[in-house]
Design a protein around this motif. Structure first.
Motif, mmCIF file in Angstrom:
data_model
loop_
_atom_site.group_PDB
_atom_site.id
_atom_site.type_symbol
_atom_site.label_atom_id
_atom_site.label_comp_id
_atom_site.label_asym_id
_atom_site.label_seq_id
_atom_site.Cartn_x
_atom_site.Cartn_y
_atom_site.Cartn_z
ATOM 1 N N ARG A 1 0.813 -1.220 0.000
ATOM 2 C CA ARG A 1 0.000 0.000 0.000
ATOM 3 C C ARG A 1 0.848 1.272 0.000
ATOM 4 N N PHE A 2 2.152 1.120 0.169
ATOM 5 C CA PHE A 2 3.039 2.281 0.232
ATOM 6 C C PHE A 2 4.068 2.235 -0.888
ATOM 7 N N MET B 1 13.202 11.787 -1.162
ATOM 8 C CA MET B 1 13.090 10.781 -0.116
ATOM 9 C C MET B 1 11.742 10.929 0.582
ATOM 10 N N GLU B 2 10.846 10.030 0.242
ATOM 11 C CA GLU B 2 9.505 10.072 0.816
ATOM 12 C C GLU B 2 8.840 8.722 0.656
ATOM 13 N N ILE B 3 7.779 8.525 1.406
ATOM 14 C CA ILE B 3 6.977 7.308 1.323
ATOM 15 C C ILE B 3 5.535 7.750 1.118
ATOM 16 N N THR B 4 4.917 7.287 0.038
ATOM 17 C CA THR B 4 3.558 7.699 -0.312
ATOM 18 C C THR B 4 2.575 6.579 -0.014
ATOM 19 N N TYR B 5 1.479 6.931 0.639
ATOM 20 C CA TYR B 5 0.403 5.976 0.901
ATOM 21 C C TYR B 5 -0.487 5.941 -0.342
ATOM 22 N N GLN C 1 -1.233 10.415 0.558
ATOM 23 C CA GLN C 1 -0.558 11.020 1.714
ATOM 24 C C GLN C 1 0.935 10.690 1.671
ATOM 25 N N LYS C 2 1.723 11.597 2.231
ATOM 26 C CA LYS C 2 3.166 11.425 2.150
ATOM 27 C C LYS C 2 3.833 11.486 3.524
ATOM 28 N N ILE C 3 4.891 10.682 3.647
ATOM 29 C CA ILE C 3 5.837 10.802 4.754
ATOM 30 C C ILE C 3 7.119 11.322 4.130
ATOM 31 N N MET C 4 7.516 12.545 4.494
ATOM 32 C CA MET C 4 8.665 13.197 3.868
ATOM 33 C C MET C 4 9.834 13.284 4.858
ATOM 34 N N PHE C 5 11.058 13.117 4.343
ATOM 35 C CA PHE C 5 12.253 13.050 5.182
ATOM 36 C C PHE C 5 13.180 14.223 4.853
ATOM 37 N N PHE C 6 13.587 14.953 5.902
ATOM 38 C CA PHE C 6 14.431 16.133 5.707
ATOM 39 C C PHE C 6 15.528 16.191 6.766
#
Length: 412
Positions: free
Chosen positions: A89-90, A97-101, A106-111
């Protein structure tokens, strides 16, 4: 929602944190602990669960330096979605650099905090950022940097959950360790270590290494595996330990000692209540009062309000006999410390010799801060100067006065 039971991915110590989020009890979580405590694993799992639960929000994960992200916290989040049985699902990508649902976008973004331009220009395709995770909190520059990042990331929307995770640095004066002493509304401070983690998750080699270190270097074991900020270096008191003192504990304390160091401004009035376990040579500090610009009548009223009675002997700094007399006129059993040549050095060495000085940081935040931050002075070349600095030691002095009947009886 997931194909995995939470008990399969959350160590028992983190279940209360998960439940607190579920009922909306807190919205900020500081998770500290030792090696193998699984705190980073917990945060990655919880962030994913909250992202799915709230389809209108996105998440940001931050470390101090961007080039450490891919093999550390990004890999941790990929592990989490895999363990939850949600990998299909992801969609993880490394540039950006991110993980998308996939179902919602929806996104999980890394900084990394070393690229503030990217942080200020974060754009999301819809909704808002409602989840924020600071990994390795102690590596950031301090509270001001954290506040600036929070203000840049968490904007708008009714949901704002924030996680800060780290292994406490050895020195108690590190800003992240001091941050955990703050009683901030809506924030939960949680401490964990490997002993609450299922053995099969860690493996026998991990446990063997921990037990071996404990056998040869207890202080290193307590810091690395239990997450205690117990460094000495230039610290005067290497025997200080943070410990909650409950009302149930206090009820059975049979010998109580009270001490006062007079002050007004800029030095404060300082009061402490102590219990000394002579058999184990353990000292418990569980009550304090710190007051500025307060006269003797006001400080006395404060102590009476805190439960000090005419039967409680208060040992105070004898340099102010009028203040001692004032307290006696108010009905308090107060007398001046004997002091005398060498009394400071002897009493300090006696405190240093104790097996443990247990301080409840919730009940005595100023006392805990003084004892853990009190260090020997150094020359310009970094060499430690003998003697005890006469600065930022008001509660330390109050404790010395309180326990004068004990340390004088035991060696002078």
């Amino acid at each position: 929602m997931t194909t995995t039971k939470l008990s399969d991915v959350l160590a028992p110590s983190f279940r209360p944190v998960h439940d607190a989020i579920r009922v909306g009890q807190y919205n900020q979580f500081v998770l500290k602990g030792g090696r193998g405590s699984t705190k980073s694993s917990y945060v990655s799992v919880e962030m994913i669960l909250q992202l799915i639960r709230h389809p209108e929000i996105h998440a940001v994960v931050m470390r101090k330096v961007a080039n450490t992200m891919r093999t550390t916290v990004f890999a941790q989040y990929v592990w989490a979605i895999t363990e939850l049985g949600l990998y299909s699902r992801f969609k993880p990508t490394v540039s950006p650099m991110e993980i998308t649902y996939r179902p919602t976008g929806q996104k999980i973004m890394f900084f990394g905090a070393d690229d503030p331009g990217k942080i200020k220009s974060i754009k999301v395709p819809f909704g808002y950022i409602g989840l924020l995770h600071f990994e390795e909190l102690d590596q950031f520059a301090g509270e001001e940097e954290i506040r600036n990042l929070e203000q840049s990331v968490l904007r708008g929307g009714p949901i704002a959950l924030e996680f800060k995770s780290f292994n406490p640095p050895r020195t108690a004066i590190n800003w992240a360790n001091k941050y955990c002493l703050r009683d901030k509304p809506g924030q939960l401070i949680h401490h964990s270590d490997y002993r609450s983690v299922p053995v099969e998750w860690l493996g026998q080699r991990f446990l063997d290494d921990a037990h071996y270190l404990k056998s040869i270097d207890t202080a290193a074991y307590e810091h690395e595996y239990l997450g205690e900020a117990n460094g000495t270096g230039g610290m005067v008191f290497g025997n200080v330990h943070s410990r909650k003192v409950s009302e149930e504990d206090i009820i059975v304390f049979d010998r109580i000692y009270d001490g006062v160091d007079w002050g007004y401004f800029p030095d404060p009035f300082a009061y402490n209540r102590c219990y000394f376990d002579a058999a184990r040579r353990d000292l418990y500090l569980f009550r304090e009062a710190t007051m500025y610009k307060a006269g003797n009548r006001k400080t006395a009223d404060k102590l009476i309000e805190m439960g000090v009675t005419e039967n409680d002997r208060i040992t105070a700094d004898s340099a102010e006999p009028k203040s001692v007399a004032d307290y006696r006129s108010y009905g308090l059993y107060c007398h001046g410390a004997e002091k005398g040549p060498g009394s400071v050095e002897y009493s300090m060495k006696w405190l240093q010799s104790l097996a443990h000085i247990y301080i409840d940081p919730a009940r005595c935040p100023d006392t805990y801060r003084e004892f853990t931050e009190y260090e020997y002075e150094r020359t310009k070349d970094g060499e430690i100067v003998s003697g005890y600095p006469d600065a930022n030691n008001h509660h330390i002095d109050a404790v010395r006065y309180a326990l004068e009947p004990v340390w004088r009886r035991r060696g002078r």
